[in-house]
Design a protein around this motif. Structure first.
Motif: not given
Length: 181
Positions: A78-93, A155-166
């Motif tokens: 359902t997202r329209d762009r790449l997203t990098v996740e800042s955090q992860a939760f499990d219950n209250n941790r 596709e080209i935007f996903i590829w370019q950002d992924t390579i730049a990110m890596l």
């Protein structure tokens, strides 16, 4: 010459009947075929969409390959762009990535920071990976990358950002943000 960093990349298999493929695995397949030479890449593709099994396989790979960076990838239909996740939760941790995501995404055109890893297998895997890294491999960094459905238009935007990110993540010695997991 600075030795190459080792990067472990993970993806999931399709999980819903209408999915022909999983965008995260489509991206990793392209990365693997590209034979990128700026880091040593280890691919752990087609993980089952089940938190315990995916986490176990990923942690086994971390123990075996001792990567400097772990990038877990999942599809965000359902997202329209790449997203990098800042955090992860499990219950209250919770755990946060040690990477400076503002700097990472500053020059990327098709990627933004998210604070919601999805409350599903993606977040479960990310939580366990960050927990493991903090305890057993604190010098390594972890990141979760959500990939939207890949279309001819994006596709080209996903590829370019992924390579730049890596490249950014593997070229500079430290990208730690200064806050703990």
């Amino acid at each position: 010459m600075v030795p190459h960093k080792t990067v472990l990349l993970t993806s999931f298999r399709p999980w819903l009947v209408h999915h022909v493929s999983n965008a995260s695995d489509d991206l990793l397949a392209r990365l693997e075929a590209a034979n990128l030479d700026f880091a040593d890449f280890v691919f752990l593709r087609q993980l089952p969409v089940e938190t315990a099994i995916a986490s176990e396989k990923t942690i086994q790979a971390i123990a075996q390959y001792q990567p400097d960076l772990v990038v877990c990838c999942g599809m965000a239909e359902t997202r329209d762009r790449l997203t990098v996740e800042s955090q992860a939760f499990d219950n209250n941790r919770s755990y946060q990535t040690s990477l400076d995501l503002a700097k990472l995404t500053a020059s990327l055109r098709f990627t933004e920071v998210s604070n919601d890893a999805g409350k599903f297998v993606c977040e479960g895997l990310y939580f366990r990976v960050l927990q493991y890294l903090k305890t057993w491999r604190p010098q390594a960094a972890g990141l979760f990358l959500h990939v939207p459905l890949i279309t001819p238009e994006n596709e080209i935007f996903i590829w370019q950002d992924t390579i730049a990110m890596l490249r950014w993540l593997t070229q500079i010695e430290s990208h730690k943000s200064g806050y703990d997991h």
